[in-house]
Write an enzyme that holds these catalytic residues in place. Structure first.
Site, PDB file in Angstrom:
ATOM      1  CD1 TRP A 127      -2.458   1.492  -0.033  1.00 39.81           C
ATOM      2  CD2 TRP A 127      -2.367   1.560   2.463  1.00 39.81           C
ATOM      3  NE1 TRP A 127      -3.690   2.526   0.491  1.00 39.81           N
ATOM      4  CE2 TRP A 127      -2.634   2.609   2.067  1.00 39.81           C
ATOM      5  CE3 TRP A 127      -1.742   1.574   3.791  1.00 39.81           C
ATOM      6  CZ2 TRP A 127      -3.513   3.518   3.263  1.00 39.81           C
ATOM      7  CZ3 TRP A 127      -2.050   2.378   5.027  1.00 39.81           C
ATOM      8  CH2 TRP A 127      -3.266   3.389   4.434  1.00 39.81           C
ATOM      9  CG  ASP A 208      -1.925  -2.961   7.494  1.00 40.89           C
ATOM     10  OD1 ASP A 208      -3.666  -2.523   7.884  1.00 40.89           O
ATOM     11  OD2 ASP A 208      -1.104  -1.701   6.700  1.00 40.89           O
ATOM     12  CB  ALA A 210      -6.363  -2.893   5.884  1.00 40.38           C
ATOM     13  CE  LYS A 243      -9.398   0.240   3.744  1.00 42.87           C
ATOM     14  NZ  LYS A 243      -9.640   0.713   2.788  1.00 42.87           N
TER      15      LYS A 243
HETATM   16  C1  LIG Z   1      -3.190  -2.166   3.889  1.00 43.25           C
HETATM   17  C2  LIG Z   1      -3.636  -0.698   3.904  1.00 43.25           C
HETATM   18  N1  LIG Z   1      -3.820  -0.497   5.327  1.00 43.25           N
HETATM   19  C3  LIG Z   1      -3.598   0.167   5.932  1.00 43.25           C
HETATM   20  C4  LIG Z   1      -5.246   0.878   5.626  1.00 43.25           C
HETATM   21  C5  LIG Z   1      -5.617   2.029   6.990  1.00 43.25           C
HETATM   22  O1  LIG Z   1      -7.361   2.567   6.563  1.00 43.25           O
HETATM   23  P1  LIG Z   1      -7.498   3.756   7.799  1.00 43.25           P
HETATM   24  O2  LIG Z   1      -5.917   4.397   8.135  1.00 43.25           O
HETATM   25  O3  LIG Z   1      -8.944   3.809   6.510  1.00 43.25           O
HETATM   26  O4  LIG Z   1      -8.404   2.681   8.350  1.00 43.25           O
HETATM   27  C6  LIG Z   1      -5.095   1.341   4.419  1.00 43.25           C
HETATM   28  C7  LIG Z   1      -6.464   2.003   3.568  1.00 43.25           C
HETATM   29  O5  LIG Z   1      -6.727   1.719   2.623  1.00 43.25           O
HETATM   30  C8  LIG Z   1      -5.093  -0.040   3.619  1.00 43.25           C
HETATM   31  O6  LIG Z   1      -5.333  -0.576   2.833  1.00 43.25           O
END
Ligand SMILES: Cc1ncc(COP(=O)(O)O)c(C=O)c1O
Length: 394
Positions: A127, A208, A210, A243
């Protein structure tokens, strides 16, 4: 003085979103940003969340500060969701965070103290925001190979060979499920080998999470994290409710720390509290409180699980339909992998020129590395999409 600041490049995904909005074509297709969308291109508020919010509005009787660690009931719920109801919670601590991003940042800030000389190994690709977050936290990152683009699968040998060269006590960032941007996940046997390597070399696993619930299911998607928590003395998890509860803008997530024993866990949570206090002081309450109400109420919980399962199943159906259309249009099995990958993303084997042609000539939007948001696939017109993609491949 501001004139001395370097120009900031606009975020490419946000720029693409704007370009899509400005495109007057009615048959345009948005496969860009990582937000779940229904058939009509909307990102609805889940019914379970709406009902919990109503309840919260009616029952909340104070807006007093919540404290740096946030809501204890929320943290207890997330801890169970990630580590399972049988986990040894005496060695796990949780702090509420501002989304998954906030969790990644505060954990990294804390790890700078515990692992001052460590490098943070990050999958290539990953990401894009990971690079920004970790650079801002001042930690050195190193890439490990992750994706074999020629075969559209995990480059497990490359990953293991590179991680074997990591220094003792280095940190390894792992996508717990639904790898972003590739959709290619490790299987359980491979996870076990990574866990053994971490144990052998005293590497610190940093997960991570998510997309829990978007891959094989809520419990199934937590299998890797649970395996590591059982096998290793210490690790961290950055979890997001953006999500799986659709709480994107409410900035709801959690930083979870697993320690050798309870006293270390308390000490680690204390330091995390200091990081939070010196940063944004304390997290926002609304999303976390709503999440807790969804988790704690039997009916709301069942409704949420059903809604989450519907999103997951829809993405699976779209994957299968898209792979079938591509098979027909290309007369090959080159795109079959899409059907078996996990979560909201997969990568198409397209170059920048082909991606540009799809956008300009066909109104099909995707990010520059060929990542597509599966939830944006047009379920009623998959063949037109496949035809356009096949045309740029020639
Ligand atoms: C791989 C990954 N990690 C972390 C996040 C963080 O999400 P958020 O900060 O919106 O909760 C995302 C969001 O797209 C993601 O794709």
């Amino acid at each position: 003085m501001f004139e001395a600041l370097p120009e900031s490049k606009p975020d490419t995904i946000l720029a693409l979103m704007q370009e899509f909005r400005d495109d007057p074509r009615t048959d345009k297709v948005d496969l860009g940003p990582g937000i779940y969308k229904d058939k009509h291109g909307n990102t609805p508020i889940l019914a379970a969340v709406k009902q919990a919010e109503k309840k919260l509005l009616e029952t909340q009787d104070t807006k007093a500060y919540v404290g740096p660690i946030g809501s204890r009931p929320f943290c207890d719920s997330i801890l169970k969701q990630i580590f399972g109801t049988n986990a040894d919670a005496s060695r796990i601590r949780c702090a509420q965070s501002t989304g998954g991003t906030g969790a990644l940042r505060i954990i990294t800030d804390m790890l700078k103290e515990t692992h001052p000389d460590a490098a943070l190994w990050v999958s290539d690709p990953t990401w894009p925001n990971h690079a920004l977050i970790f650079r801002a936290a001042g930690i050195e990152t190193k890439p490990y190979p992750y994706y074999d683009a020629a075969n559209s699968e995990v480059d497990f040998n490359g990953m293991m060979e590179t991680l074997k060269n990591a220094k003792d006590k280095d940190i390894v960032l792992l996508h717990g499920c639904c790898h972003n941007p590739t959709g290619a996940d490790l299987n359980l046997d491979q996870w076990k080998q990574v866990s053994d390597l971490c144990a052998q070399k005293s590497l610190f696993p940093f997960f991570d999470m998510a997309y829990q619930g978007f891959g094989d299911g809520l419990e199934e998607d937590a299998a890797a994290v649970r395996l590591f928590a059982d096998a290793l003395p210490e690790m961290a998890v950055a979890a997001s409710c953006s999500k799986n509860l659709g709480l994107y803008r409410e900035r709801t997530g959690a930083a979870l720390l697993v320690a050798k024993h309870s006293a270390d866990a308390d000490r680690a949570l204390g330091r995390l509290g200091v990081v939070i206090r010196s940063n944004y002081s304390m997290p926002p309450d609304h999303g976390a409180n709503t999440t807790h109400l969804v988790m704690a109420d039997e009916k709301l919980n069942a409704l949420w699980r059903e809604e989450l399962e519907q999103m997951r199943q829809r993405m699976m159906r779209l994957r299968i339909a898209f792979a079938e259309s591509m098979r027909k249009r290309t007369n090959s099995d080159r795109f079959d992998y899409i059907a078996s990958q996990k979560g909201m993303f997969s990568r198409l084997p397209l170059n920048a020129e082909q991606i540009g042609t799809l956008r300009e000539q066909h109104g099909i939007y995707m990010v520059g590395d060929g990542r597509i948001n599966v939830a944006g696939l047009p379920e009623d017109d998959m063949d037109s999409l496949a035809e356009a993609i096949a045309s740029v491949l020639q």
